[in-house]
Design an enzyme around this catalytic site. Structure first.
Site, PDB file in Angstrom:
ATOM      1  N   LYS A   7       0.801   3.992  -2.839  1.00 41.52           N
ATOM      2  CA  LYS A   7       0.439   5.425  -2.393  1.00 41.52           C
ATOM      3  C   LYS A   7       1.547   6.433  -2.647  1.00 41.52           C
ATOM      4  O   LYS A   7       1.216   7.727  -3.320  1.00 41.52           O
ATOM      5  CB  LYS A   7       0.067   5.472  -1.139  1.00 41.52           C
ATOM      6  N   TYR A  47       0.795  -1.286  -0.082  1.00 41.14           N
ATOM      7  CA  TYR A  47       0.053   0.050  -0.220  1.00 41.14           C
ATOM      8  C   TYR A  47       0.842   1.223  -0.005  1.00 41.14           C
ATOM      9  O   TYR A  47       0.571   2.436  -0.789  1.00 41.14           O
ATOM     10  CB  TYR A  47      -0.773  -0.173   1.101  1.00 41.14           C
TER      11      TYR A  47
END
Ligand code: NAD
Length: 301
Positions: free
Chosen positions: A168, A164
């Site tokens: 991101k 993640y």
């Protein structure tokens, strides 16, 4: 008063959580909104049309304009179709909020390729699949606003979120380049790093969750999506009514002139680490060229 009269927005993952708040706020101020959401579980599995339909029904009941889209941002054809839906339903596309997201948290030593790939597929490849067709139309019309939804997990780090965090921060890299390529077409590209109580976070935020209303993130998104937006290529941390700028800065550092003082050695780095890391007088270059301009005079001195 910031309004979105005659503006058309595509918000991905807008059937729930933050995206639903963004959609309602933009629609309440006049935007026609494509509410995209395949209605998946937090890990990206399963699917249902209800979340997108409910947000569209709410917007319409309040007198706004919206249409549901159930495509996945990870699928290039479905992503392109979302952008086409904005144009076919409402005539143009002015705003993209890349908000769709899933989580597959695992400590890095246990992180399988599938869980890496699935997260990158939605957050990073998904942002590409959606943004590129929209960006092309924004160039043609010389107007566009794009918001990336980044995360402190990538900007600062969070245990168990290597997949993640990478995806991101990838959106920030994306933004940094698009802000340059979009500048002469009045396309502004910014990012938020939100913290809010949604199904994604309700179990991990603890007691502070009560203070982190997701609706308090949307005003920042609305500003960044508006004609009034005065910035591009910037990152805003947004949580419970707090709004701050986050940035990548460069310290003045330390320089050893290769011609006059000899080549840099590992021992030089060790001996001068404090100076290299000293944050006093840091700069925030707007591009790699700007950083190079700072270094060049030293190199030619
Ligand atoms: P959420 O789970 O409530 O909403 C995410 C939405 O994205 C869901 O409705 C889901 O169906 C949709 N989605 C998932 N995969 C999709 C796909 N392939 N295509 C289109 N839509 C898809 O969570 P949220 O907290 O509202 O998250 C919104 C965004 O904000 C995410 O990108 C998330 O990573 C980011 N974010 C949230 C927080 C927070 O504190 N809540 C913090 C940092 C970043």
């Amino acid at each position: 008063m910031i309004d979105f009269q005659d503006r058309v927005a595509l918000i991905t993952g807008a059937g729930r959580g933050l995206g639903a708040h963004h959609a309602r706020l933009l629609a309440s101020r006049g935007a026609a909104v494509v509410v995209n959401d395949p209605g998946v579980a937090t890990d990206g599995t399963a699917s249902e049309q209800r979340p997108a339909d409910e947000v569209v029904a709410e917007i319409k009941a309040a007198g706004g304009a919206a249409v549901a889209d159930y495509g996945s941002v990870s699928d290039p054809a479905q992503a392109e179709a979302m952008v086409e839906r904005a144009v076919s339903e409402f005539g143009r596309i002015d705003i993209v909020v890349n908000n769709a997201g899933i989580l597959r948290d695992k400590a890095f030593h246990n992180l399988e390729w599938d869980n890496m790939n699935a997260v990158i597929d939605v957050h990073l490849r998904g942002a590409f699949h959606v943004t590129r067709p929209a960006f092309r139309k924004m160039r043609e019309q010389s107007y566009g606003r794009i918001v990336m939804t980044s995360s402190n997990s990538g900007l600062l780090g969070n245990f168990g979120q290597a997949n993640y965090g990478a995806a991101k921060l990838g959106q920030v890299g994306f933004m940094n380049v698009l802000k340059l390529e979009g500048a002469k077409y009045n396309i502004k590209v910014n990012a938020i790093a939100p913290v809010a109580r949604t199904r994604m976070t309700e179990e991990i935020l603890g007691p502070v969750a009560d203070k982190l209303e997701p609706g308090l993130v949307s005003p920042v998104v609305a500003y960044l999506c508006s004609e009034a937006c005065a910035v591009t290529g910037e990152i805003f941390s947004v949580a419970g009514g707090t709004v701050s700028r986050m940035f990548i800065g460069v310290t003045p550092g330390w320089f050893k002139h290769p011609d006059k003082e000899g080549a840099l050695t590992p021992e030089d780095v060790e001996a001068n680490l404090a100076k290299i890391r000293d944050e006093t007088g840091y700069i925030v270059p707007a591009s790699n060229q700007e950083e190079l301009q700072k270094i060049a005079p030293l190199l030619f001195s």
